[in-house]
Design an enzyme around this catalytic site. Sequence first.
Site, PDB file in Angstrom:
ATOM      1  N   GLY A  71      -0.336   9.683  -5.749  1.00 24.72           N
ATOM      2  CA  GLY A  71      -0.441   8.451  -6.533  1.00 24.72           C
ATOM      3  C   GLY A  71      -1.906   8.227  -6.866  1.00 24.72           C
ATOM      4  O   GLY A  71      -2.384   8.500  -7.950  1.00 24.72           O
ATOM      5  N   TYR A  88      -7.859  -4.242   2.959  1.00 26.73           N
ATOM      6  CA  TYR A  88      -8.217  -3.047   3.753  1.00 26.73           C
ATOM      7  C   TYR A  88      -9.707  -2.956   4.037  1.00 26.73           C
ATOM      8  O   TYR A  88     -10.169  -1.890   4.462  1.00 26.73           O
ATOM      9  CB  TYR A  88      -7.846  -1.777   2.971  1.00 26.73           C
ATOM     10  CG  TYR A  88      -6.424  -1.700   2.471  1.00 26.73           C
ATOM     11  CD1 TYR A  88      -5.344  -1.789   3.346  1.00 26.73           C
ATOM     12  CD2 TYR A  88      -6.155  -1.485   1.116  1.00 26.73           C
ATOM     13  CE1 TYR A  88      -4.041  -1.679   2.876  1.00 26.73           C
ATOM     14  CE2 TYR A  88      -4.859  -1.367   0.644  1.00 26.73           C
ATOM     15  CZ  TYR A  88      -3.802  -1.477   1.531  1.00 26.73           C
ATOM     16  OH  TYR A  88      -2.526  -1.359   1.069  1.00 26.73           O
ATOM     17  N   GLY A 122      -0.942  11.079  -0.743  1.00 29.24           N
ATOM     18  CA  GLY A 122      -2.015  10.719   0.172  1.00 29.24           C
ATOM     19  C   GLY A 122      -3.352  11.351  -0.144  1.00 29.24           C
ATOM     20  O   GLY A 122      -4.330  11.089   0.566  1.00 29.24           O
ATOM     21  N   CYS A 170      -9.497 -19.546  -3.049  1.00 30.23           N
ATOM     22  CA  CYS A 170      -9.908 -20.368  -1.919  1.00 30.23           C
ATOM     23  C   CYS A 170      -9.608 -19.673  -0.599  1.00 30.23           C
ATOM     24  O   CYS A 170      -8.745 -20.119   0.169  1.00 30.23           O
ATOM     25  CB  CYS A 170      -9.187 -21.704  -2.008  1.00 30.23           C
ATOM     26  SG  CYS A 170     -10.339 -23.049  -2.008  1.00 30.23           S
ATOM     27  N   GLU A 203       3.558  14.345  -3.817  1.00 35.36           N
ATOM     28  CA  GLU A 203       3.758  13.017  -4.433  1.00 35.36           C
ATOM     29  C   GLU A 203       2.460  12.237  -4.531  1.00 35.36           C
ATOM     30  O   GLU A 203       2.300  11.185  -3.895  1.00 35.36           O
ATOM     31  CB  GLU A 203       4.674  12.184  -3.532  1.00 35.36           C
ATOM     32  CG  GLU A 203       6.109  12.454  -3.634  1.00 35.36           C
ATOM     33  CD  GLU A 203       6.879  11.632  -2.606  1.00 35.36           C
ATOM     34  OE1 GLU A 203       8.079  11.876  -2.505  1.00 35.36           O
ATOM     35  OE2 GLU A 203       6.298  10.776  -1.902  1.00 35.36           O
TER      36      GLU A 203
HETATM   37  N1  PLP Z   1       4.780   8.865  -1.310  1.00 37.84           N
HETATM   38  C1  PLP Z   1       5.098   7.859  -0.484  1.00 37.84           C
HETATM   39  C2  PLP Z   1       6.411   7.885   0.187  1.00 37.84           C
HETATM   40  C3  PLP Z   1       4.206   6.808  -0.253  1.00 37.84           C
HETATM   41  O1  PLP Z   1       4.534   5.807   0.564  1.00 37.84           O
HETATM   42  C4  PLP Z   1       2.958   6.808  -0.921  1.00 37.84           C
HETATM   43  C5  PLP Z   1       1.980   5.723  -0.722  1.00 37.84           C
HETATM   44  O2  PLP Z   1       2.094   4.826   0.022  1.00 37.84           O
HETATM   45  C6  PLP Z   1       2.674   7.863  -1.803  1.00 37.84           C
HETATM   46  C7  PLP Z   1       3.599   8.879  -1.973  1.00 37.84           C
HETATM   47  C8  PLP Z   1       1.399   7.932  -2.563  1.00 37.84           C
HETATM   48  O3  PLP Z   1       0.272   7.903  -1.779  1.00 37.84           O
HETATM   49  P1  PLP Z   1      -1.136   8.100  -2.489  1.00 37.84           P
HETATM   50  O4  PLP Z   1      -1.271   7.097  -3.538  1.00 37.84           O
HETATM   51  O5  PLP Z   1      -2.120   7.909  -1.394  1.00 37.84           O
HETATM   52  O6  PLP Z   1      -1.150   9.496  -3.022  1.00 37.84           O
END
Ligand code: PLP
Length: 428
Positions: free
Chosen positions: A284, A325, A247, A353, A282
């Site tokens: 992303g 979003y 997140g 479209c 975690e």
């Molecule tokens: N972990 C879980 C379980 C998630 O659902 C998500 C994103 O939806 C992430 C990690 C990664 O989130 P971000 O890309 O915002 O770091």
Amino acid sequence: MSDDDSTEIDCTMPENPEIRRLTDWNAERLRRLLSEYASPLYVLDLQRVRENYRRLAAAFPDADVHYAAKANTARPVLRTLQSEGAGIECASAGETVRALDADVPSERVQYTAVNPPTEDLDTVVGRWAQGADDLTITIGALDTLDRLESRGYDGRLCVRVNPGVGAGHHEKVATGADAKFGVPYERAGEALAEADDRGFDVVGIHAHAGSGISGEDLQSHRKLVSRMGELARNSPVDLEFVDIGGGFGVPYREDEDPLDLDAVAEATREALGEVDATLEIEPGRYLVADAGVLLTDVNTVKETPDGRVIGVDAGMTTLLRPAMYDAYHPIRNVAPDAADRPAIAQTVTGPICESADVFCTDRSIAECRRGDALAIGNAGAYGYEMASQYNSRPRPATVVLSGEKEAIARRRETIEDVTRLEREVEWL
Ligand code: PLP
């Protein structure tokens, strides 16, 4: 990787800034990539992915980092991050297969099962039974325990907890307090004990507040982490790790500041307190967002009573975030003489479209003309991954860069690719 005329272009970019802005990308190189690989095109800089990983890992020196592959599953990204030391967090069987097939060792692979389809459980348990025996499955409902047991799975198991705390850049990605995700916090202890009694190798607890968390969300982050610390201290089973999800947000707007990682890390340490388990994160988006740009050709310019409309060949099928979003992405005209043109209000729209197929409305951008190339910034996360074939549009290619080297990581789809799965229905 190819050695080519890119060596004639100065490819250097500012080294390891907290955020790479769209203006930092070399316009000449972007133009050349677009003319060589065709439009639209995702460009992803692996060196930037490395820098992002190292900065985050340095802020969390004691944490075990698992990259949330859903942000960008391109194999060179998985390989780059794995070689830097990251594990891979997977949201589906497909992502799990991608991670294992990219030679990520199974002990570094976690599959987070959200209402897992039968095919997902069959596939992941199948890979586990065929040698990927150190992977971890994270369950978010006791039902999943039954379904794993019936498939003979007794491997590493983590319990996803609903921490009752959500955060994120948009309500659609604030998962933490959504009943869909995780075992209710109050029942997490029971779930851990039950999984242990039933013979699973219980190794961790997990929670995720949401995606795109900013400095303003620090309070929610603290609350989530402190609840997870509390749960870990009261766990009926010994835990290897406490996973507080991803997140970590990135600034999409040019005037937004980057996340103060040290402040987030400090708040995390304080809120977690003493636990006899490794902290896991975690991320992303943080690792890949500013490593990517989407390039697209201008094909239409139209003056209307409602303003100047610019038509490009990328659309909501290429980059869904603005339509989904209302997300802001920086847009830059990378035409050779763009700096000499006036910046005027323009609306940039795609070929789909749908009225939602708009990248920006009345935004001040150097005057666009037919044939110009536009770069859309911060497109490395949830860009290609959310692309679709709606309107029967082939998905674009992805080119990866590392210094002066470049290679196609995903080729462009053709219309034949889009229609390949269909067959004649005999009675029609
Ligand atoms: N972990 C879980 C379980 C998630 O659902 C998500 C994103 O939806 C992430 C990690 C990664 O989130 P971000 O890309 O915002 O770091």
